[in-house]
Design an enzyme around this catalytic site. Sequence first.
Site, mmCIF file in Angstrom:
data_model
loop_
_atom_site.group_PDB
_atom_site.id
_atom_site.type_symbol
_atom_site.label_atom_id
_atom_site.label_comp_id
_atom_site.label_asym_id
_atom_site.label_seq_id
_atom_site.Cartn_x
_atom_site.Cartn_y
_atom_site.Cartn_z
ATOM 1 N N ASN A 190 35.661 20.411 27.393
ATOM 2 C CA ASN A 190 36.772 20.549 28.340
ATOM 3 C C ASN A 190 37.831 19.467 28.141
ATOM 4 O O ASN A 190 39.022 19.723 28.326
ATOM 5 C CB ASN A 190 36.252 20.529 29.781
ATOM 6 N N GLY B 36 31.436 36.609 35.050
ATOM 7 C CA GLY B 36 31.752 37.667 36.003
ATOM 8 C C GLY B 36 32.999 37.366 36.818
ATOM 9 O O GLY B 36 33.882 38.210 36.975
ATOM 10 N N GLU C 52 31.277 31.302 43.937
ATOM 11 C CA GLU C 52 30.161 30.537 44.508
ATOM 12 C C GLU C 52 30.615 29.080 44.642
ATOM 13 O O GLU C 52 31.472 28.619 43.898
ATOM 14 C CB GLU C 52 28.897 30.698 43.660
ATOM 15 N N THR D 22 26.365 32.497 26.632
ATOM 16 C CA THR D 22 25.783 32.097 27.920
ATOM 17 C C THR D 22 25.241 33.291 28.704
ATOM 18 O O THR D 22 24.545 33.113 29.679
ATOM 19 C CB THR D 22 26.818 31.364 28.800
ATOM 20 N N GLU E 207 60.246 30.720 26.935
ATOM 21 C CA GLU E 207 60.476 30.583 25.495
ATOM 22 C C GLU E 207 59.213 30.849 24.694
ATOM 23 O O GLU E 207 59.284 31.299 23.558
ATOM 24 C CB GLU E 207 61.009 29.179 25.171
#
EC number: 3.6.5.-
Length: 448
Positions: free
Chosen positions: A230, A146, A73, A181, A256
């Site tokens: 974040n 989703g 979206e 959520t 590595e």
Amino acid sequence: MREVISVNAVGQAGCQIGNACWELYSLEHGIRPDGYLQEGLTKPKGGEEGFSTFFNETGSGKFVPRAVYVDLEPNVIDEVRTGAYRELFHPEQLISGKEDAANNYARGHYTVGRELLDDILDRIRKISDQCDGLQGFLFTHSLGGGTGSGLGSLLLEQLSIDYGKKSKLEFAVYPAPQVSTSVVEPYNTVLTTHTTLEHADCTFMVDNEAIYEMCKKNLDISRPSFANLNNLIAQVVSSVTASLRFDGSLNVDLNEFQTNLVPYPRIHFPLVSYAPILSKSKAHHESNSVGEITNACFEPGNQMVKCDPRVGKYMATCLLYRGDVVTRDVQTAVAQVKNKKTVQLVDWCPTGFKIGICYEPPTATPNSQLSSVSRAVCMLSNTTAIADAWKRIDRKFDLMYAKRAFVHWYVGEGMEEGEFTEAREDLAALERDYIEVGADSYADEEEF
């Protein structure tokens, strides 16, 4: 050249973490939001080899991220298109659909997501054509949404087919035990983990609740927002990738990570810890010696996933230092950790510490609550304790699936119900794998 393509962003979580990461990368390399160098710089920080891992330089001297943003979206990607960093990204690298996946793995994987697949792969192919020696892919997505779960796993499957031997590393946002959520997160997580288990080489899990608590306790933010979370995740991603982007005495490349952290292909979920996490008010009161920050990494309060490593065993550990760090201090700190009885190593892997040092100190973004520090460490450890995370999600899956709750939404999108049981059995096998790996091998030897 050893380039890395970031498929930053599959879904809302992936896009927003991607924004925080690219803002931080740009600051670290001295690149302005419009893609050109900051005044006074003749070339980006990190040297020729370093910055070109993540940025492509155009003929006009602009630096364009080797990144693709994907969401089903348009809202979140429209924020990128109109935000402060809108000129940094190539417009064709921002790919969005018109309807979202509605928290439904099947919509992201089978119906709505599949319609966008060709466009995404085409764009990734164009970016890879600009690379001299593509090293691999870095994914950021959530396991509970989703788009993140459905389209994320579909993309990983396709990249395995198209770029077989290239490394594929994931930063995956794991559903938090308390901060949920959506109701169907356990379904999406189990389904996507089953699909990606054989395609991802190394998956660094991040749990929102663990990061909420870090923001509250360490950064004194009473009600952390997703932007705060974040910014903290971006610091961790930056630390993991710093040795690819900057020079240091002990550089670590993408291959590595898996060589040193993944003893068996299925057991590729290292636990991530980061230190120091300090607010600006506390920063001047802490010494942050190499020994202190190394010890802090073994504390549950500095981990990105809620689990207790003190009850698990460490199979392999990677310590990535940044900033003002010398090898001798690191060796002393590691020796002290090994002498402590709290850190248990599996008996078949006695040494188990890989060390990377990058001389570029960590950078804090202007709007971040994190203070700037002279040195930091990010620890990636493959520990049997992370099996707790799988147990939690499997139990929630079982409670819902016993009543077949919400299953009709998935079947209605063309998915077969048998996929649920197949995925759940695969995760039960993963739990057993962790138990077997943690078991002492002495008992086995006596049988011979």
